[in-house]
Design a protein around this motif. Structure first.
Motif, PDB file in Angstrom:
ATOM      1  N   ALA A 153      37.020  10.876 -27.569  1.00 23.06           N
ATOM      2  CA  ALA A 153      37.361  10.978 -26.151  1.00 23.06           C
ATOM      3  C   ALA A 153      38.867  11.127 -25.959  1.00 23.06           C
ATOM      4  N   ALA A 154      39.648  10.368 -26.728  1.00 22.07           N
ATOM      5  CA  ALA A 154      41.106  10.463 -26.611  1.00 22.07           C
ATOM      6  C   ALA A 154      41.598  11.841 -27.001  1.00 22.07           C
ATOM      7  N   ALA A 155      41.013  12.405 -28.071  1.00 29.08           N
ATOM      8  CA  ALA A 155      41.447  13.722 -28.534  1.00 29.08           C
ATOM      9  C   ALA A 155      41.070  14.826 -27.550  1.00 29.08           C
ATOM     10  N   LEU A 156      39.846  14.777 -27.015  1.00 28.95           N
ATOM     11  CA  LEU A 156      39.383  15.843 -26.127  1.00 28.95           C
ATOM     12  C   LEU A 156      39.959  15.728 -24.721  1.00 28.95           C
ATOM     13  N   SER A 157      40.296  14.505 -24.305  1.00 31.55           N
ATOM     14  CA  SER A 157      40.766  14.331 -22.931  1.00 31.55           C
ATOM     15  C   SER A 157      42.054  15.109 -22.662  1.00 31.55           C
ATOM     16  N   GLY A 158      42.901  15.217 -23.667  1.00 27.17           N
ATOM     17  CA  GLY A 158      44.139  15.973 -23.485  1.00 27.17           C
ATOM     18  C   GLY A 158      43.882  17.450 -23.217  1.00 27.17           C
ATOM     19  N   PHE A 159      42.918  18.023 -23.948  1.00 24.71           N
ATOM     20  CA  PHE A 159      42.588  19.429 -23.731  1.00 24.71           C
ATOM     21  C   PHE A 159      41.967  19.638 -22.352  1.00 24.71           C
ATOM     22  N   VAL A 160      41.088  18.727 -21.940  1.00 27.78           N
ATOM     23  CA  VAL A 160      40.471  18.838 -20.618  1.00 27.78           C
ATOM     24  C   VAL A 160      41.531  18.707 -19.530  1.00 27.78           C
ATOM     25  N   MET A 161      42.439  17.779 -19.718  1.00 27.63           N
ATOM     26  CA  MET A 161      43.504  17.559 -18.732  1.00 27.63           C
ATOM     27  C   MET A 161      44.359  18.817 -18.581  1.00 27.63           C
TER      28      MET A 161
END
Length: 463
Positions: A419-427
């Protein structure tokens, strides 16, 4: 009607003093270990940015999260064979070794050593997470949620005190020739070793081994394996099939043998056949995933509307409110878990997570409203963590319980890291409101699992 695992059942007089002593000991070491972990979290990204650059600072923090998840596997394997004490001690010692390597990395500027150190530093987190399960090995059914939540709550004290210790440790160790920001990790290593020493010397008798002996003593002659949670079917630690206690010449009367083959694969075979165990693992993992996804990008969201002079102060306030939501009310969550039932509190936690996503996602740049959203996020996480962990622990046999709990922590850690890794891309691609929406959608499978009808007479379901 399903067997009610929360129905009051008086704890044995000879077990009550052991349980009280275990809780006091775990409460103390949880504070010590919590200080060590939080100091590393507080300065880890800053130290990584200084050594390797800002671009990889977040990866160093992720290394500690992944390390905690991966270390859950060997630690719980040791617990399965030898009890809680050696497993907790090993986890803290590994965390201390990681702290020492981080100090060496700061002194030498060697980036690979930094990542290895942060990976091993996750041992402190692994020990803190496993401590909550240790608290319920001998707990009476009607108090499992409260006693587990008490150990979770102890983390609050360490988390609040740690930032002050970080600054003090940095000032003290600067006179020893250590580079800036390395001192807190030296202090963390000392805290982990202290916690390990206390547990090694004082966690006697081992609560898990004691629980197994009591289960064996309670089983009638020729009955299935005594390493069984009250109200649950007897299951062999490896295959999940029925097993017998004391079978064979090597098994002494009244003992329970934990199979040497018990591991993550065996744990999954047990979880797969137990709806309550599946719900417990799912609640812990999904709650953690939603919490990490939203929380990790909240500082970035605040930074979009505030200058450098204000952003750190505001981030500190918002995250403090969030941490308070996670831990401060955990005893209340534990009481509700025992009073209302595990499933009810899990669903309540999901409701709070959905409310948090709605409030945070629509807050815009309103920092007070964002703080409310993060407080709800912490409360929702507490509900899924406490109720899910309690349900998982009571729904599997004691012989395989540490491996199942290790599987849960592994799943939780990997879910959080992902979740931490993917959240940056989504943001970056879609923005913070979309991130909160996707986090809310991630709770749908958990809701479906929690609302699934309980099979009549299911032995591993609470009423």
């Amino acid at each position: 009607m399903a067997t009610d695992l929360t129905a009051p059942a008086p704890i044995r007089p000879d077990v009550a003093p052991i349980q009280r002593r275990t809780l006091r000991l775990l409460f103390t070491t949880q504070i010590i270990g919590g200080i060590g972990v939080t100091i590393g979290i507080a300065v880890g990204a800053l130290l990584a940015a200084r050594i390797a650059g800002t671009a990889v600072a977040g990866l160093a923090q992720s290394a500690a999260v992944v390390g905690a998840a991966l270390l859950a596997v060997p630690v719980t394997r040791i617990m399965t064979r030898h009890g809680r004490r050696p497993g907790l001690v090993l986890a803290y010692v590994v965390g201390a070794a990681g702290g020492v390597l981080v100090v060496l990395a700061a002194a030498t500027g060697w980036v690979p050593l930094l990542f290895l150190g942060m990976l091993l530093f996750g041992g402190g987190t692994a020990a803190n997470l496993q401590a909550r399960y240790t608290a319920v090995d001998l707990a009476e059914p009607a108090r499992r949620g409260r006693q587990l939540s008490l150990i979770v709550w102890a983390t609050t004290i360490g988390a609040v005190a740690a930032p002050n210790f970080a600054a003090l440790a940095d000032r003290v160790t600067s006179g020893w020739g250590l580079p800036p920001l390395a001192g807190p990790f030296a202090f963390s290593a000392a805290a982990f070793l202290l916690a390990a020493g206390v547990l090694l010397g004082l966690l006697r008798p081992d609560p898990l081994l004691t629980a197994r002996r009591l289960a064996a003593a309670d089983a009638p002659p020729g009955a299935p394996a005594a390493d069984v949670a009250p109200g649950s079917a007897a299951v062999d630690p490896v295959s999940g099939a029925a097993a017998s206690v004391g079978a064979g010449p090597a098994a002494a009367p009244g003992t329970v043998r934990a199979s040497r083959g018990a591991g993550i694969r065996a744990a999954w075979s047990v979880v797969r056949d137990r709806p309550a165990a599946r719900l417990g693992i799912a609640a812990v993992a999904v709650g953690h995933l939603v919490m990490v996804a939203v929380m990790s990008m909240t500082p970035v969201r605040i930074g979009q509307s505030h200058g450098d002079a204000d952003v750190l102060r505001l981030v500190g306030i918002v995250l403090s409110v969030h941490i308070a939501g996670m831990y401060a009310l955990s005893p209340v969550v534990g009481w509700l878990t025992d009073r209302l039932g595990r499933r009810a509190v899990i669903l309540g936690g999901v409701g709070l997570l959905l409310a948090a996503c709605a409030v945070a996602g629509t807050a815009g740049h309103d920092t007070p409203l964002l703080s409310v959203g993060l407080a709800l996020l912490g409360l929702g996480w507490s509900g899924t963590m406490v109720a899910g962990s309690t349900l998982l622990s009571e729904s599997v046999p004691t012989g395989v319980r540490p491996s199942v709990q290790g599987l849960s922590d592994l799943t939780m850690g990997l879910a959080g890291a992902g979740a931490a890794a993917l959240s940056g891309f989504v943001m970056r691609a879609a923005g913070y409101p979309v991130l909160t929406l996707l986090a809310a959608v991630a709770t749908v499978p958990l809701v479906a699992l929690a609302l699934r009808p309980v099979p009549t007479g299911a032995p591993d379901e609470e009423g």
